[in-house]
Design an enzyme around this catalytic site. Structure first.
Site, PDB file in Angstrom:
ATOM      1  N   GLY A 182      40.357  37.186  57.158  1.00  0.00           N
ATOM      2  CA  GLY A 182      41.460  36.587  56.405  1.00  0.00           C
ATOM      3  C   GLY A 182      41.576  35.110  56.738  1.00  0.00           C
ATOM      4  O   GLY A 182      41.784  34.261  55.874  1.00  0.00           O
TER       5      GLY A 182
ATOM      6  N   GLU B  88      48.029  32.445  62.348  1.00  0.00           N
ATOM      7  CA  GLU B  88      46.985  31.564  62.892  1.00  0.00           C
ATOM      8  C   GLU B  88      47.585  30.448  63.739  1.00  0.00           C
ATOM      9  O   GLU B  88      46.993  30.031  64.748  1.00  0.00           O
ATOM     10  CB  GLU B  88      46.128  30.977  61.763  1.00  0.00           C
ATOM     11  CG  GLU B  88      45.453  32.019  60.880  1.00  0.00           C
ATOM     12  CD  GLU B  88      44.639  33.050  61.653  1.00  0.00           C
ATOM     13  OE1 GLU B  88      44.076  32.721  62.715  1.00  0.00           O
ATOM     14  OE2 GLU B  88      44.569  34.205  61.188  1.00  0.00           O
TER      15      GLU B  88
END
Length: 881
Positions: free
Chosen positions: A289, A326
């Site tokens: 992803g 992230e």
């Protein structure tokens, strides 16, 4: 070498890399030349140095070492490769003495591959005229970027590719004058290259970090920019989303979220974001992803780009979450890194939980923790209830094994257990402990116990004692409840989907927070956690009680059947998370034979009046599993379709097709879910309206279908109109400029109703669809019981092609096999799969095959046990027309 892991020798240790890449061939054979100078400390004298390389050609190597007052440079006498273990050994004719400062200089050649691993190329079709320096062939243009986690830095340059061999990095790259280069750090300087029409871009030295976090990219990039509101070293930090030319305006949602999240994490971790910039890059071909490279985070396009006018609203949620996840890694993972891959969960479990925590901070109206319970927890339960599951902290001997544990256990069970712990300690206390942990290990590596120690100190509780079983043991418990007047007895045991837990599989004693609510007002009743096999809780108002309030504990509950009926009459006393948990638990108990499908169907009838999207999502997911399992019996299958139709009709009629300005995010998602379910179940008005809108859309009216309803309309049209609609959606796949358009069309085409179209779709997919999206083709067909068998037949007949096409990146191959095959509920197909793979080299996807086998066996056992029970219930409730 450590006894429990296969690692490089500790005789030498890198401290800094200076990497230069040049002569990049932007076309076949896609090679580049490199020079890598590694500053080393030589702890013990050596005659050879072994480091990691994979698919690299080393031209020459030499070592310059300082020892005492003497400095000497020695050329390598031999370079040998161990391809299986992805290592090369550089040998010297003389012994190199101990040295605090030595430089290993290596000249090498690499390839910008097309496997989405290492330094690789991504093809795309630009919406605007690209720069002259862009690589192209035929219709495709290319950008270039890196993906090094877990063990693919070695594909790009020779290195000591292990997480605890940290070093700093200096990097420069030669690229065409009109392109943009990016790396972890800001650009230091650009100078003219000796090669005509080219420049050399160099970057500031990075902080000390693991090889897997190094990154670079170049291409025809543009960006949107914002700045943090907090100041860092006196400056507001630039936060940018980079895209290939023509797409930057779809980066606004990500950039608006990112600068706020950086400030939020800097506050809650009590450590300022440590780098001078934050770049987010959209990469056209991407196996994961996203990837948390320090200061240059890379994303697949659908995880970072969002078009306010053309994107399905569900992607808004995805973008904000993935951006937050992230960014969490910039501290937890990058600043402090796990010591070895067995503690991968430390990175991923924490980033998943704190990513959702940040989304909750930004968007209270999205009911983030309801989403977490219906998506993350249920998926974690599903994998962890198999015998083939693994502990959260799983032994990893060789780094090449690690890709298969980037799974729902590391991410979703890991985050569920973190959520349980944070809830128990209190989130403030928990985050204080996390901050202390990060400060104690800044720029270093740490183990799970280091986190537990910091949390124990912050909370005054022995966190290690009660968390160890959750991390180091396989599986999770089910708490079975027996009622007596004014009290309940509870018993914990391991839960397996297949039922029939053997005594040796049920030896773990978990610490289980009870989260008990009871009484007319459903108030919290403080009770000690369950730490024994069995216990009794008194002073319970048995008119109403609920265990595991808000589903913060990672366990299932097995309630007496009459209690489920009682609770379905008291839904107003339950939170969204409670309702989701009850439905998920009831469905799981039926699969395992601890409850019955008849009981679940009766229970779910009470949700026909439900108005919450997340609750409906869990109801329809549980029903979908039941319908899928019993789909091979036409009478039962049709009865369950009638049940689904009756369940959703009133809610579908009420919500209608039109979006209004006042609709919140969850209302829009509920509309899409209900219309799709009703239409596919045969709701006549919904089918007619979908066909009308589809016809207008295909006729050129792009506004005929709301972006969030494309999946529903496309699927309904293909199911009822067949080949013409299928081909129209296929054309839409090839033409769409919407960032999510390709995913939505691929998911929709799986609604074909004939074997011929299913075969056509698979063949077309393997010919036309990007490798990263091929599992969408297989999964969309596997989710459709009418044509599911075709997926396995296609894999068998075309195995050599599939293995070759996907095998360059085992993450992609393993995910394709696992997600395409685990929907079956036939013991014969399970045997056939096992037989087919038994004489093959399954390294890299063997864990996925084991999960497939275990899942199908459980499904088959469930189908055999409950088929007649379901038939009788449907008959008694007038669903068998």
């Amino acid at each position: 070498m450590a006894a429990d892991r296969d690692v490089l020798s500790d005789d030498v240790k890198p401290t800094n890399y200076t990497i230069s890449l040049f002569d990049l061939q932007q076309g076949e054979p896609w090679t580049y030349q490199g020079q890598c100078d590694i500053d080393l400390q030589i702890k013990n004298s050596v005659k050879s140095i072994t480091l990691n390389t994979h698919e690299l050609k080393l031209h020459s190597a030499s070592l310059a070492a300082e020892s005492g007052k003497n400095a000497s440079s020695v050329k390598a006498s031999n370079i040998s490769y161990d391809e299986k273990n992805q290592r090369c050994t550089i040998s010297f004719d003389q012994e190199i003495p101990q040295s605090k400062k030595a430089v290993l200089s290596i000249s090498f050649e690499g390839t910008m591959n097309n496997h989405m691993a290492g330094f690789y190329r991504s093809k795309y079709k630009p919406p605007v005229e690209p720069a002259k320096g862009v690589a192209r062939d035929g219709e495709n243009h290319y950008m270039f970027s890196t993906q090094f986690e877990s063990s693919d830095a070695r594909r790009a340059f020779p290195c000591f590719d292990e997480p605890n061999l940290k070093a700093s990095f200096d990097f420069d790259i030669q690229i065409p004058d009109d392109l943009v280069a990016l790396s972890n750090m800001p650009e230091k300087e650009t100078r003219k290259s000796k090669k005509d029409g080219h420049k050399v871009v160099s970057f500031d030295r990075s902080p000390v970090m693991s090889t897997y976090l190094l990154a670079w990219a170049f291409g025809d990039f543009e960006y949107v920019e914002d700045f943090t509101r907090r100041k860092y070293n006196g400056k507001n930090l630039p936060v940018r989303v980079y895209t290939t030319k023509g797409l930057k305006n779809q980066g606004h949602l990500a950039v608006e979220s990112a600068h706020r999240v950086v400030d939020f994490f800097s506050e809650i971790f009590r450590i300022d974001y440590p780098l001078p910039k934050v770049d987010l890059l959209a990469v056209h071909e991407f196996s994961h992803g996203a990837m948390e490279n320090w200061g240059l985070i890379t994303y697949r396009t659908t995880a970072v780009l969002f078009d306010e006018y053309a994107s399905d609203q569900k992607y808004r949620n995805r973008v904000v979450y993935v951006v937050a996840h992230e960014l969490a890694h910039q501290w937890f993972g990058n600043l402090v890194t796990m010591d070895w891959w067995n503690e991968l969960w430390l990175n991923e479990g924490f980033a998943t939980w704190v990513g959702w925590y940040a989304v909750d901070y930004l968007h209270k109206d999205w009911d983030v923790w309801g989403q977490f319970v219906t998506d993350s927890m249920q998926m974690a339960f599903q994998l962890d209830s198999l015998r083939t599951s693994h502990p959260i902290e799983v032994p990893v001997r060789n780094a090449l094994e690690v890709d298969q544990i980037f799974d729902h256990i590391s991410y979703l069970k890991g985050s569920s257990v973190i959520r349980m712990l944070a809830s128990h300690l209190g989130v403030e206390t928990f985050l204080k402990g996390v901050s202390d942990y990060l400060k104690a290990h800044t720029y270093g590596n740490a183990k799970t116990n280091d986190l537990w120690d910091a949390l124990s100190k912050a909370s005054g509780q022995d966190v290690t004692a009660f968390m160890d079983p959750w991390i180091r043991k396989i599986g999770f418990p089910v708490v079975t409840v027996a009622e007596e007047p004014g009290q309940i007895s509870v018993k914990q045991s391991r839960f397996l989907t297949s039922g029939e837990v053997k005594p040796e599989e049920d030896e773990t004693l978990w610490w289980i927070p009870m989260g008990l609510q009871t009484g007319p007002q459903a108030t919290d009743a403080q009770r000690e956690a369950l730490t024994a096999k069995e216990d009794t809780y008194r002073d319970i108002d048995t008119d109403f009680y609920k265990l595991n309030t808000d589903q913060t504990g990672f366990y299932r509950t097995n309630l007496p059947p009459q209690r489920l009926v009682q609770l379905s009459k008291s839904l107003d006393k339950l939170s969204v998370q409670d309702k989701i948990g009850l439905i998920g638990d009831a469905g799981a108990m039926a699969v395992a034979g601890e409850g019955t499908t008849a009981g679940v169907l009766s229970f779910m009838e009470g949700f026909a009046v439900e108005q919450n999207y997340l609750v409906w999502s869990e109801v329809l997911s549980t029903l979908g599993k039941i319908r899928s399992t019993f789909s091979n019996d036409e009478q039962v299958s049709n009865g369950l379709r009638q049940y689904a139709l009756k369940l959703v009709t009133a809610a579908t009629d009420k919500i209608g097709w039109e979006f209004s300005q006042s609709d919140d995010y969850l209302t829009g998602q509920l509309r899409a879910l209900l219309l799709q379910t009703a239409g596919l179940a045969g709701h006549e008005a919904t089918v007619a309206e979908a066909q009308k809108r589809f016809k207008a859309f295909v006729g050129g009216d792009q506004k005929a279908i709301h972006p969030s309803l494309r999946a529903a309309v496309f699927k309904i049209a293909i199911k009822y109109e067949g080949k013409d609609a299928y081909q129209a959606v296929q054309r839409e796949y090839l033409q769409t400029t919407s960032v999510d358009g390709k995913e939505i069309t691929l998911q929709s085409m799986g609604q074909v109703q004939t074997s011929d179209l299913a075969k056509d779709y698979l063949a077309w997919g393997f010919n036309k669809v990007a490798i990263q999206d091929l599992h969408s083709v297989g999964v969309s067909l596997a989710n459709n019981s009418k044509v599911r068998d075709n997926v396995w037949y296609y894999i068998k007949e075309n195995w050599d092609m599939i293995r070759k096409k996907l095998g360059g990146n085992m993450v992609v191959l393993e995910r394709f096999l696992r997600t395409c095959l685990q929907k079956f509920s036939s013991a014969e197909i399970e045997e056939d799969i096992e037989d087919f793979f038994k004489d093959k080299d399954n390294a890299g996807y063997d864990r996925g095959l084991a999960v497939v086998s275990d899942t199908i066996k459980g499904n088959a056992k469930y189908r055999e046990r409950d088929m007649e029970v379901v038939r009788e219930w449907l008959q008694a409730h007038d669903y068998l027309k």
